[in-house]
Scaffold this motif. Structure first.
Motif, PDB file in Angstrom:
ATOM      1  N   UNK A  21      -1.579   4.089 -37.014  1.00 29.20           N
ATOM      2  CA  UNK A  21      -2.072   5.361 -36.498  1.00 29.20           C
ATOM      3  C   UNK A  21      -1.512   6.540 -37.307  1.00 29.20           C
ATOM      4  N   UNK A  22      -2.410   7.420 -37.738  1.00 23.07           N
ATOM      5  CA  UNK A  22      -2.037   8.653 -38.419  1.00 23.07           C
ATOM      6  C   UNK A  22      -2.210   9.812 -37.447  1.00 23.07           C
ATOM      7  N   UNK A  23      -1.266  10.760 -37.442  1.00 24.34           N
ATOM      8  CA  UNK A  23      -1.354  11.849 -36.474  1.00 24.34           C
ATOM      9  C   UNK A  23      -1.011  13.190 -37.100  1.00 24.34           C
TER      10      UNK A  23
ATOM     11  N   UNK B 292      -9.628  24.863 -24.108  1.00 27.18           N
ATOM     12  CA  UNK B 292      -8.463  24.166 -24.647  1.00 27.18           C
ATOM     13  C   UNK B 292      -8.841  22.734 -25.018  1.00 27.18           C
ATOM     14  N   UNK B 293      -8.520  22.332 -26.254  1.00 24.48           N
ATOM     15  CA  UNK B 293      -8.731  20.949 -26.672  1.00 24.48           C
ATOM     16  C   UNK B 293      -7.477  20.147 -26.328  1.00 24.48           C
ATOM     17  N   UNK B 294      -7.613  19.213 -25.404  1.00 27.59           N
ATOM     18  CA  UNK B 294      -6.461  18.421 -24.970  1.00 27.59           C
ATOM     19  C   UNK B 294      -6.051  17.403 -26.023  1.00 27.59           C
ATOM     20  N   UNK B 295      -7.041  16.922 -26.786  1.00 27.09           N
ATOM     21  CA  UNK B 295      -6.745  15.921 -27.808  1.00 27.09           C
ATOM     22  C   UNK B 295      -7.665  16.103 -29.007  1.00 27.09           C
ATOM     23  N   UNK B 296      -7.291  15.452 -30.102  1.00 29.80           N
ATOM     24  CA  UNK B 296      -8.036  15.532 -31.355  1.00 29.80           C
ATOM     25  C   UNK B 296      -8.173  14.125 -31.933  1.00 29.80           C
ATOM     26  N   UNK B 297      -9.395  13.786 -32.358  1.00 29.65           N
ATOM     27  CA  UNK B 297      -9.645  12.509 -33.033  1.00 29.65           C
ATOM     28  C   UNK B 297     -10.497  12.769 -34.259  1.00 29.65           C
ATOM     29  N   UNK B 298     -10.169  12.110 -35.353  1.00 27.73           N
ATOM     30  CA  UNK B 298     -10.929  12.276 -36.595  1.00 27.73           C
ATOM     31  C   UNK B 298     -11.178  10.909 -37.220  1.00 27.73           C
ATOM     32  N   UNK B 299     -12.371  10.729 -37.768  1.00 24.35           N
ATOM     33  CA  UNK B 299     -12.695   9.493 -38.485  1.00 24.35           C
ATOM     34  C   UNK B 299     -13.481   9.863 -39.730  1.00 24.35           C
ATOM     35  N   UNK B 300     -13.222   9.179 -40.843  1.00 24.69           N
ATOM     36  CA  UNK B 300     -13.913   9.501 -42.080  1.00 24.69           C
ATOM     37  C   UNK B 300     -15.051   8.515 -42.340  1.00 24.69           C
ATOM     38  N   UNK B 301     -15.772   8.709 -43.453  1.00 25.45           N
ATOM     39  CA  UNK B 301     -16.917   7.867 -43.788  1.00 25.45           C
ATOM     40  C   UNK B 301     -16.577   6.381 -43.693  1.00 25.45           C
TER      41      UNK B 301
ATOM     42  N   UNK C  41      -4.078  13.622 -32.608  1.00 21.91           N
ATOM     43  CA  UNK C  41      -2.971  14.528 -32.342  1.00 21.91           C
ATOM     44  C   UNK C  41      -1.781  13.688 -31.894  1.00 21.91           C
ATOM     45  N   UNK C  42      -0.613  14.293 -31.794  1.00 22.61           N
ATOM     46  CA  UNK C  42       0.592  13.538 -31.461  1.00 22.61           C
ATOM     47  C   UNK C  42       0.611  13.047 -30.014  1.00 22.61           C
ATOM     48  N   UNK C  43      -0.333  13.508 -29.197  1.00 18.92           N
ATOM     49  CA  UNK C  43      -0.418  13.001 -27.828  1.00 18.92           C
ATOM     50  C   UNK C  43      -1.068  11.640 -27.749  1.00 18.92           C
ATOM     51  N   UNK C  44      -1.648  11.174 -28.876  1.00 17.79           N
ATOM     52  CA  UNK C  44      -2.325   9.870 -28.901  1.00 17.79           C
ATOM     53  C   UNK C  44      -1.865   9.029 -30.086  1.00 17.79           C
ATOM     54  N   UNK C  45      -0.671   9.303 -30.613  1.00 18.43           N
ATOM     55  CA  UNK C  45      -0.295   8.672 -31.874  1.00 18.43           C
ATOM     56  C   UNK C  45       0.567   7.430 -31.723  1.00 18.43           C
TER      57      UNK C  45
END
Length: 317
Positions: free
Chosen positions: A19-21, A151-160, A261-265
């Protein structure tokens, strides 16, 4: 027993290490919309009864790595938020909305903290997806919170590459198309009808624009929303839970493909987050797009259509 414990420990370490955060909370501090007061004993990842949650999900066209470049990336080191969606989970975790933000939407991009300790200047009337290009996840979150007041509680990102691998790991996704698609830029040719797509085909569909009437980004967003529902449906397939080898493959792929984000890392936080949504059926997620109109300053850009846009964001607070 020792071998089993060792194997279990290795799997835990492997998944956790994948996991990357990004520490968005520390970077933004208190200069953010207010969030509901939570009890000290509650998990940061799991919503409380009666408490809703908002998650910013970005699909990045990262150019990092040979696989991303092969799948449509450009020069090494550049990236933009090609897809942006706010996932709103209603109180209780049984229903919600997916709100797509057109990448061509003109917004005010606030001053953002930069990794080198500096700060990017505020800019008015710039495309939404420049926020990620200028300041990465931190600036993307700050820009969304600035123009939505949510307010964004969490952040998730995925690439191609990560998206394509995840689709392959779950066994493909099934989508129904209302029209033929023939797009040289996304390298996708499909007839109207129902198809089960592999990862590369699903990525091509998510990127398809010029194969649609008018080459509209709004038409592409509708395809992306269909893909999201199809992927959620496949992930919620009960056969995943009864096939340990397949579940492990999906878990390895998912944890290696996302930035959070660090809340899901950590693995416990991700598992707790997933368990908090176990009652959420894909069919209970409504998909909508931010109401927009053509920008007076540029016919190739859009701006939020008011007051409808503000009413939509107010419903997510």
């Amino acid at each position: 027993m020792v071998l089993g414990a060792a194997a279990g420990g290795w799997v835990y370490w492997k998944l956790n290490d994948n996991i990357t955060s990004v520490d968005i909370n520390s970077a933004l501090g208190d200069d953010r919309p207010a969030k509901p007061v939570v009890s000290p004993s509650s998990s940061s990842a799991a919503p409380l009864p009666g408490q809703a949650m908002n998650i910013l999900v970005l699909g990045s066209d990262s150019r990092t790595g040979a696989e991303n470049q092969r799948l449509g990336g450009g020069s090494e080191g550049s990236a933009r938020s090609d897809t942006a969606m706010v996932f709103h989970i209603d109180a209780g975790g049984t229903s919600g909305q997916v709100v797509s933000i057109p990448r061509d939407t003109l917004v005010t991009r606030p001053a953002c903290p930069l990794p080198d300790g500096g700060e990017s200047p505020e800019r008015h009337g710039v495309m939404f997806n420049t926020a990620y290009a200028v300041g990465g996840p931190v600036c993307a979150v700050k820009t969304v919170e600035s123009f939505t007041g949510v307010r964004m509680d969490h952040y998730l990102e995925i690439d191609f590459a990560g998206f394509a691998r995840l689709v392959d790991a779950v066994g493909g996704v099934t989508v129904t198309l209302d029209q033929d698609i023939d797009d040289d830029k996304s390298h996708l040719t499909l007839e109207a009808g129902t198809h089960t797509l592999d990862g590369e085909q699903a990525l091509g569909l998510a990127r398809t624009r010029y194969g649609l009437p008018g080459g509209s980004d709004l038409a592409r967003i509708e395809l992306q929303q269909r893909l999201v529902k199809a992927l959620l449906t496949r992930i919620s397939d009960t056969s995943l839970l009864t096939d340990p080898a397949r579940l492990y493959d999906v878990a390895i792929t998912a944890t290696a493909s996302i930035t959070t984000d660090t809340g899901l890392d950590s693995l416990p936080e991700l598992v707790g987050f997933a368990q908090s949504l176990r009652a959420l059926e894909p069919g209970a997620m409504e998909t909508v797009t931010l109401p927009v109109v053509r920008a007076p300053s540029d016919p190739n850009r859009v701006v939020a259509d008011e007051p409808e846009a503000s009413e939509l964001w107010a419903s997510l607070r």
